[in-house]
Design an enzyme around this catalytic site. Structure first.
Site, PDB file in Angstrom:
ATOM      1  CB  CYS A  57      -0.848   0.475   5.260  1.00  0.00           C
ATOM      2  SG  CYS A  57       0.815  -0.072   4.806  1.00  0.00           S
ATOM      3  CD  GLU A  96      -1.184  -2.279   2.283  1.00  0.00           C
ATOM      4  OE1 GLU A  96      -1.948  -2.901   3.023  1.00  0.00           O
ATOM      5  OE2 GLU A  96       0.045  -2.503   2.231  1.00  0.00           O
ATOM      6  CB  CYS A 111      -0.176  -2.798   9.029  1.00  0.00           C
ATOM      7  SG  CYS A 111       0.795  -1.433   8.315  1.00  0.00           S
TER       8      CYS A 111
END
Length: 159
Positions: free
Chosen positions: A109, A80, A106
């Site tokens: 991100c 990402e 996560c």
């Protein structure tokens, strides 16, 4: 022959992008899309000019760091992050776009995607990060799980 839906099409591309990953633990691919047009792609791996884990080994494995923890102790960037960076590097506006990703983001991100103006995240596999889910839920960003049976499941959405 069955023609793929747009969701299947872009998720297939994300899976193809993941094959470029140089991570030894998890291969992740990401695709940013707006109005059915591909804007940028990213996969997880070390920044340009830095040795890849594929070549020198995994620091996270050496340190026995569990998945979903201590993201800063890694040579690589997440898919990402690389997609956002590629868009920025080439002057592509990603505000209002959709992220198709082979793995849910996560927390790091998720925060970047929120501030980049991503409106929707479609992911294939979960990720062990409850804070990421809480932040996405709080913003009202649409967050859906994808299945190659051709359907999406609204797992997390606050809209």
């Amino acid at each position: 022959m069955k023609r793929p839906s747009w969701e299947e099409y872009f998720m297939e591309i994300a899976h193809l992008v993941a094959k470029r990953s140089t991570c030894l633990r998890r291969q992740v691919g990401a695709v940013l899309v707006k109005d059915k047009h591909l804007l940028a792609t990213g996969y997880n791996g070390a920044p340009s000019g830095i040795s890849h884990c594929l070549d020198i080994g995994c620091l996270r494995e050496e340190l026995r760091i569990p998945s979903g923890e201590r993201h800063e102790l890694c040579r690589g960037l997440h898919a990402e992050q690389n997609a956002i960076i590629q868009a920025a590097k080439h002057g592509i506006n990603i505000d209002g776009s959709t992220l198709y990703c082979t793995t849910a983001p996560c927390v790091i991100c998720a925060k970047m995607l929120i501030n980049a103006g991503i409106q929707r995240i479609v992911y294939r596999h979960g990720y062990p990060d409850d804070l990421s889910l809480r932040l996405l839920r709080e913003t009202g960003l649409e967050f859906v799980s994808f299945s190659f049976s051709g359907s999406t499941r609204e797992e997390e959405t606050a809209r």
